[in-house]
Design a protein around this motif. Sequence first.
Motif, PDB file in Angstrom:
ATOM      1  N   THR A  54      -0.548   7.220   3.851  1.00 36.04           N
ATOM      2  CA  THR A  54       0.870   7.011   4.144  1.00 36.04           C
ATOM      3  C   THR A  54       1.669   8.292   3.915  1.00 36.04           C
ATOM      4  O   THR A  54       2.895   8.266   3.878  1.00 36.04           O
ATOM      5  CB  THR A  54       1.448   5.891   3.256  1.00 36.04           C
ATOM      6  OG1 THR A  54       1.329   6.272   1.870  1.00 36.04           O
ATOM      7  CG2 THR A  54       0.729   4.581   3.474  1.00 36.04           C
ATOM      8  N   TYR A  55       0.952   9.412   3.769  1.00 31.85           N
ATOM      9  CA  TYR A  55       1.624  10.677   3.493  1.00 31.85           C
ATOM     10  C   TYR A  55       2.068  11.322   4.810  1.00 31.85           C
ATOM     11  O   TYR A  55       1.249  11.800   5.589  1.00 31.85           O
ATOM     12  CB  TYR A  55       0.689  11.616   2.714  1.00 31.85           C
ATOM     13  CG  TYR A  55       0.240  11.011   1.407  1.00 31.85           C
ATOM     14  CD1 TYR A  55       1.122  10.861   0.346  1.00 31.85           C
ATOM     15  CD2 TYR A  55      -1.069  10.556   1.254  1.00 31.85           C
ATOM     16  CE1 TYR A  55       0.718  10.293  -0.846  1.00 31.85           C
ATOM     17  CE2 TYR A  55      -1.483   9.976   0.064  1.00 31.85           C
ATOM     18  CZ  TYR A  55      -0.588   9.842  -0.984  1.00 31.85           C
ATOM     19  OH  TYR A  55      -0.983   9.266  -2.161  1.00 31.85           O
ATOM     20  N   ASP A  56       3.369  11.278   5.059  1.00 28.64           N
ATOM     21  CA  ASP A  56       3.936  11.876   6.271  1.00 28.64           C
ATOM     22  C   ASP A  56       5.368  12.303   5.982  1.00 28.64           C
ATOM     23  O   ASP A  56       5.893  12.086   4.888  1.00 28.64           O
ATOM     24  CB  ASP A  56       3.877  10.886   7.449  1.00 28.64           C
ATOM     25  CG  ASP A  56       4.531   9.546   7.127  1.00 28.64           C
ATOM     26  OD1 ASP A  56       5.560   9.525   6.401  1.00 28.64           O
ATOM     27  OD2 ASP A  56       4.042   8.503   7.602  1.00 28.64           O
TER      28      ASP A  56
ATOM     29  N   HIS B  18       0.824  -1.213   0.000  1.00 28.04           N
ATOM     30  CA  HIS B  18       0.000   0.000   0.000  1.00 28.04           C
ATOM     31  C   HIS B  18       0.860   1.266   0.000  1.00 28.04           C
ATOM     32  O   HIS B  18       0.540   2.242  -0.695  1.00 28.04           O
ATOM     33  CB  HIS B  18      -0.922  -0.024   1.227  1.00 28.04           C
ATOM     34  CG  HIS B  18      -1.795   1.176   1.369  1.00 28.04           C
ATOM     35  ND1 HIS B  18      -2.760   1.520   0.442  1.00 28.04           N
ATOM     36  CD2 HIS B  18      -1.839   2.150   2.338  1.00 28.04           C
ATOM     37  CE1 HIS B  18      -3.371   2.624   0.825  1.00 28.04           C
ATOM     38  NE2 HIS B  18      -2.835   3.029   1.963  1.00 28.04           N
ATOM     39  N   THR B  19       1.944   1.249   0.772  1.00 25.83           N
ATOM     40  CA  THR B  19       2.834   2.426   0.822  1.00 25.83           C
ATOM     41  C   THR B  19       3.391   2.733  -0.556  1.00 25.83           C
ATOM     42  O   THR B  19       3.359   3.883  -1.014  1.00 25.83           O
ATOM     43  CB  THR B  19       3.986   2.190   1.816  1.00 25.83           C
ATOM     44  OG1 THR B  19       3.459   2.000   3.126  1.00 25.83           O
ATOM     45  CG2 THR B  19       4.947   3.377   1.828  1.00 25.83           C
TER      46      THR B  19
ATOM     47  N   TYR C 171      12.095   9.864   2.347  1.00 24.65           N
ATOM     48  CA  TYR C 171      12.615   8.743   1.570  1.00 24.65           C
ATOM     49  C   TYR C 171      12.205   8.838   0.094  1.00 24.65           C
ATOM     50  O   TYR C 171      12.936   8.349  -0.780  1.00 24.65           O
ATOM     51  CB  TYR C 171      12.190   7.415   2.199  1.00 24.65           C
ATOM     52  CG  TYR C 171      12.798   7.226   3.567  1.00 24.65           C
ATOM     53  CD1 TYR C 171      14.182   7.204   3.732  1.00 24.65           C
ATOM     54  CD2 TYR C 171      12.008   7.113   4.718  1.00 24.65           C
ATOM     55  CE1 TYR C 171      14.751   7.059   4.985  1.00 24.65           C
ATOM     56  CE2 TYR C 171      12.571   6.972   5.974  1.00 24.65           C
ATOM     57  CZ  TYR C 171      13.951   6.944   6.106  1.00 24.65           C
ATOM     58  OH  TYR C 171      14.526   6.824   7.347  1.00 24.65           O
ATOM     59  N   SER C 172      11.093   9.473  -0.192  1.00 19.59           N
ATOM     60  CA  SER C 172      10.725   9.725  -1.588  1.00 19.59           C
ATOM     61  C   SER C 172      11.704  10.724  -2.213  1.00 19.59           C
ATOM     62  O   SER C 172      12.116  10.563  -3.370  1.00 19.59           O
ATOM     63  CB  SER C 172       9.292  10.267  -1.680  1.00 19.59           C
ATOM     64  OG  SER C 172       8.343   9.284  -1.328  1.00 19.59           O
TER      65      SER C 172
ATOM     66  N   GLN D 125       2.682   6.197  -2.687  1.00 17.47           N
ATOM     67  CA  GLN D 125       3.821   7.097  -2.927  1.00 17.47           C
ATOM     68  C   GLN D 125       4.160   7.197  -4.408  1.00 17.47           C
ATOM     69  O   GLN D 125       4.458   8.286  -4.917  1.00 17.47           O
ATOM     70  CB  GLN D 125       5.050   6.623  -2.134  1.00 17.47           C
ATOM     71  CG  GLN D 125       4.856   6.560  -0.637  1.00 17.47           C
ATOM     72  CD  GLN D 125       4.453   7.896  -0.042  1.00 17.47           C
ATOM     73  OE1 GLN D 125       5.026   8.940  -0.361  1.00 17.47           O
ATOM     74  NE2 GLN D 125       3.459   7.883   0.838  1.00 17.47           N
ATOM     75  N   ARG D 126       4.117   6.092  -5.132  1.00 17.04           N
ATOM     76  CA  ARG D 126       4.418   6.125  -6.562  1.00 17.04           C
ATOM     77  C   ARG D 126       3.357   6.910  -7.323  1.00 17.04           C
ATOM     78  O   ARG D 126       3.684   7.717  -8.200  1.00 17.04           O
ATOM     79  CB  ARG D 126       4.533   4.703  -7.118  1.00 17.04           C
ATOM     80  CG  ARG D 126       4.858   4.677  -8.625  1.00 17.04           C
ATOM     81  CD  ARG D 126       4.878   3.245  -9.157  1.00 17.04           C
ATOM     82  NE  ARG D 126       4.964   3.237 -10.606  1.00 17.04           N
ATOM     83  CZ  ARG D 126       6.098   3.208 -11.305  1.00 17.04           C
ATOM     84  NH1 ARG D 126       7.256   3.220 -10.675  1.00 17.04           N
ATOM     85  NH2 ARG D 126       6.086   3.197 -12.622  1.00 17.04           N
ATOM     86  N   ARG D 127       2.076   6.662  -7.001  1.00 20.41           N
ATOM     87  CA  ARG D 127       0.990   7.346  -7.686  1.00 20.41           C
ATOM     88  C   ARG D 127       1.095   8.860  -7.468  1.00 20.41           C
ATOM     89  O   ARG D 127       0.957   9.646  -8.411  1.00 20.41           O
ATOM     90  CB  ARG D 127      -0.357   6.825  -7.176  1.00 20.41           C
ATOM     91  CG  ARG D 127      -1.557   7.295  -8.001  1.00 20.41           C
ATOM     92  CD  ARG D 127      -2.861   6.790  -7.415  1.00 20.41           C
ATOM     93  NE  ARG D 127      -2.890   5.342  -7.305  1.00 20.41           N
ATOM     94  CZ  ARG D 127      -3.061   4.683  -6.168  1.00 20.41           C
ATOM     95  NH1 ARG D 127      -3.220   5.337  -5.029  1.00 20.41           N
ATOM     96  NH2 ARG D 127      -3.083   3.366  -6.148  1.00 20.41           N
ATOM     97  N   PHE D 128       1.386   9.253  -6.229  1.00 18.71           N
ATOM     98  CA  PHE D 128       1.515  10.683  -5.940  1.00 18.71           C
ATOM     99  C   PHE D 128       2.722  11.280  -6.677  1.00 18.71           C
ATOM    100  O   PHE D 128       2.634  12.375  -7.245  1.00 18.71           O
ATOM    101  CB  PHE D 128       1.677  10.909  -4.431  1.00 18.71           C
ATOM    102  CG  PHE D 128       1.925  12.347  -4.081  1.00 18.71           C
ATOM    103  CD1 PHE D 128       0.871  13.237  -3.958  1.00 18.71           C
ATOM    104  CD2 PHE D 128       3.219  12.825  -3.908  1.00 18.71           C
ATOM    105  CE1 PHE D 128       1.091  14.572  -3.667  1.00 18.71           C
ATOM    106  CE2 PHE D 128       3.457  14.160  -3.612  1.00 18.71           C
ATOM    107  CZ  PHE D 128       2.389  15.031  -3.487  1.00 18.71           C
ATOM    108  N   ALA D 129       3.853  10.567  -6.677  1.00 18.22           N
ATOM    109  CA  ALA D 129       5.062  11.079  -7.334  1.00 18.22           C
ATOM    110  C   ALA D 129       4.827  11.273  -8.831  1.00 18.22           C
ATOM    111  O   ALA D 129       5.220  12.297  -9.402  1.00 18.22           O
ATOM    112  CB  ALA D 129       6.235  10.138  -7.088  1.00 18.22           C
ATOM    113  N   LEU D 130       4.195  10.305  -9.476  1.00 18.64           N
ATOM    114  CA  LEU D 130       3.924  10.424 -10.911  1.00 18.64           C
ATOM    115  C   LEU D 130       3.020  11.616 -11.209  1.00 18.64           C
ATOM    116  O   LEU D 130       3.286  12.398 -12.129  1.00 18.64           O
ATOM    117  CB  LEU D 130       3.270   9.133 -11.432  1.00 18.64           C
ATOM    118  CG  LEU D 130       4.207   7.991 -11.807  1.00 18.64           C
ATOM    119  CD1 LEU D 130       3.407   6.722 -12.084  1.00 18.64           C
ATOM    120  CD2 LEU D 130       5.055   8.356 -13.020  1.00 18.64           C
TER     121      LEU D 130
END
Length: 490
Positions: A282-284, A119-120, A290-291, A124-129
């Motif tokens: 998981t947004y913190d 899930h993390t 780490y992103s 994180q990948r979806r948000f970064a893209l």
Amino acid sequence: MLTISQVLIALVVFLLTMQFLKLQRARRRLPPGPIPLPILGTFLQLNFQFNCDLLMKLAKIHGNVFTLWFGWAPVIILNGFQAVKDGMTTHPEDISGRLVSPFFRAMAKGKGIMLATGHTWKQQRRFALRTLRNLGLGKRGLEHRVQEEACYLVEYFASMKEKPLDPSFPLFHSVSNVICAVVFGHRFSSEDETFHELIKATECIFKFGGSFIHYLYEIFPWLMHHLPGPHKKALSSYDALSSFARREIRRHKERGVRDEPQDFIDFYLAHIEKSKDEPRSTYDDDNLVYSINDLFLGGSETSSTTLNWGLLYMVANPDIQEKVQEELDAVLGPSQLICYEDRRRLPYTNAVVHEVQRFSNIISVGMPRVCVRNTTLLGFPLKKGSIVLPNIASSLYDPEQWETPRQFNPGHFLDKDGNFVSQEAFLPFSIGHRVCLGEHLARTELFIFFASLLRAFTFQLPEGVTKISTEPIFGGTLQPHPYRVCAIPR
């Protein structure tokens, strides 16, 4: 009467024998491969080495789908283009997990993008893209940043006035500044001490990756955790990157959330606030740190190393360099800004850039995946949690896909009429659900930087130097041996 030492020896032999038999039962349900031993797995048969060439040799013995054992853990190896493609794309969601190994867990705690799973990783990948697209990925906005850095790079080489130089630092500096502008909202000068510290930390991490001590850590983490060595330095280097990321985040917070976000950190901080009441968010700050590390490392090291190889190959193949320059001169004006779309009018230059990526093969084997559910992989049933490792190099060097796989040959990407042709086996960015999220940016950078440099300069060895090595130095990425080159203005 047996002594205590004899009893202990007998007990150890008994336990090892039982473990050996247990391993033999387990391997019957998996693809074939070398016979594993207790504790060591198949490392003894591999002479404690692990590289793409060795995997390709093993494939000739055991087939293109085979099993190696890392300690007690079986790893399914996919070799050759067809096995890699079918294995990664037939049920891509089933094998979309990331192996968070002991060293990577000690490093990134299972957070961020590259070293996260489940899930993390998805969030994180979806948000970064989405955020990278908002910041101009695939649009003229981000391409303009690449063009700007390419101009700075050309100016730097010109300032050396034909004197020999090591191109690795200026290449890293220029490529890294693109992702720094996107993530932090600013670029670094070449004299910035903080930036030099980030480079040292990055070099340390990638040199450690794939080393013998790295493999020892993965097999005996409980032991290596208490021993000194290069693994401690690599972990402290990663902590240095994290500390820098936290300082940048703190500066952004002190400045306040903007109405119009300007960089990745702005977008992420705004999203933390927006999603704070979502139970599975998981947004913190930790995932942001780490992103940032993933984007900085992935957006700096790989493209700059590929360009470093590119200049080396041009020096080693002056006839190819000359053909690239002839095409650039015929198509582009001397002061015209080079854009990514120009690749359509520059088929030979485009082919050379692709061949640099194929032949340098800087990632070598690839990152392991994990089955997130029970699945079938190329006819073999695999349980949830099974580790799958696609040998990316075996696709880039597959003799069934490439005319001269072990030679630098731009003709691999050209038809008989000189038109550029894409190749299905060209997989430097991997394939499937874990394909590199910065692929488009990397392609843009490689083309614009390479074409800008070749249009402005002819690269040649310093006077008196007649030989140059094209053999790689193994690590987290395959690096060329340090070399010096003269940039002669055209």
